[in-house]
Write a protein that holds these residues in place. Structure first.
Motif, short mmCIF file in Angstrom:
data_model
loop_
_atom_site.label_atom_id
_atom_site.label_comp_id
_atom_site.label_asym_id
_atom_site.label_seq_id
_atom_site.Cartn_x
_atom_site.Cartn_y
_atom_site.Cartn_z
N LEU A 1 1.31 1.49 13.69
CA LEU A 1 2.35 0.54 14.06
C LEU A 1 1.72 -0.67 14.73
O LEU A 1 0.82 -0.51 15.57
N THR B 1 4.93 -4.28 5.95
CA THR B 1 5.28 -2.87 6.13
C THR B 1 5.35 -2.17 4.78
O THR B 1 6.05 -2.60 3.87
N GLN C 1 0.64 4.92 6.19
CA GLN C 1 1.79 4.08 6.52
C GLN C 1 1.38 2.96 7.47
O GLN C 1 0.73 3.20 8.50
N SER D 1 6.43 -4.43 13.27
CA SER D 1 7.71 -4.75 13.91
C SER D 1 7.79 -6.22 14.25
O SER D 1 6.77 -6.86 14.55
N THR E 1 3.38 -0.04 9.59
CA THR E 1 4.68 -0.54 10.00
C THR E 1 4.47 -1.72 10.96
O THR E 1 3.77 -1.59 11.95
#
Length: 122
Positions: free
Chosen positions: A11, A91, A117, A121, A119
């Motif tokens: 993230l 993302t 993954q 924000s 991601t």
């Protein structure tokens, strides 16, 4: 044939950075092109970047040029994707693959790994 395993996702905030790793192995690695692809929810998997193992020549999708950098470490048989200035639209699940040419890399149907993954924000 070259086998690849992705790692390093996570993230990040918009504007931040992440680095992905692709561990590669196989007799033909030295003659191969190793590339990154990504698939966002509801979208098709698309090309991100690729590097020719023999001379380090790299290609990028227009959407990541100037922000992402692909590189290789010959000693570790690893390809990296340094992702800077990340945007929420980056993302996706990122996948690594290898083939003998950039065309084959992009067009040959293949069994993909689990990916990693990423991601971002806002």
């Amino acid at each position: 044939q070259v086998q690849t395993v992705e790692s390093g996702g996570g993230l990040a905030q918009a504007g931040g950075s992440l680095r992905l790793s692709c561990a590669a192995s196989g007799r033909t690695l030295g003659r191969s092109v190793v590339g990154w692809f990504r698939q966002a929810p509801g979208k098709e998997r698309g090309f991100v970047a690729a590097i020719r193992w023999s001379d380090g020549n790299a290609q990028y999708a227009d959407s990541v040029k100037g922000r992402f950098t692909i590189s290789r470490d010959n000693a570790k048989n690893t390809v990296y994707l340094q992702m800077d200035s990340l945007k929420p639209e980056d993302t996706a699940v990122y996948y690594c693959a290898a083939d003998l040419t950039i065309v084959a890399l992009q067009r040959t149907p293949r069994r993909w790994g689990q990916g990693t993954q990423v991601t971002v924000s806002s």
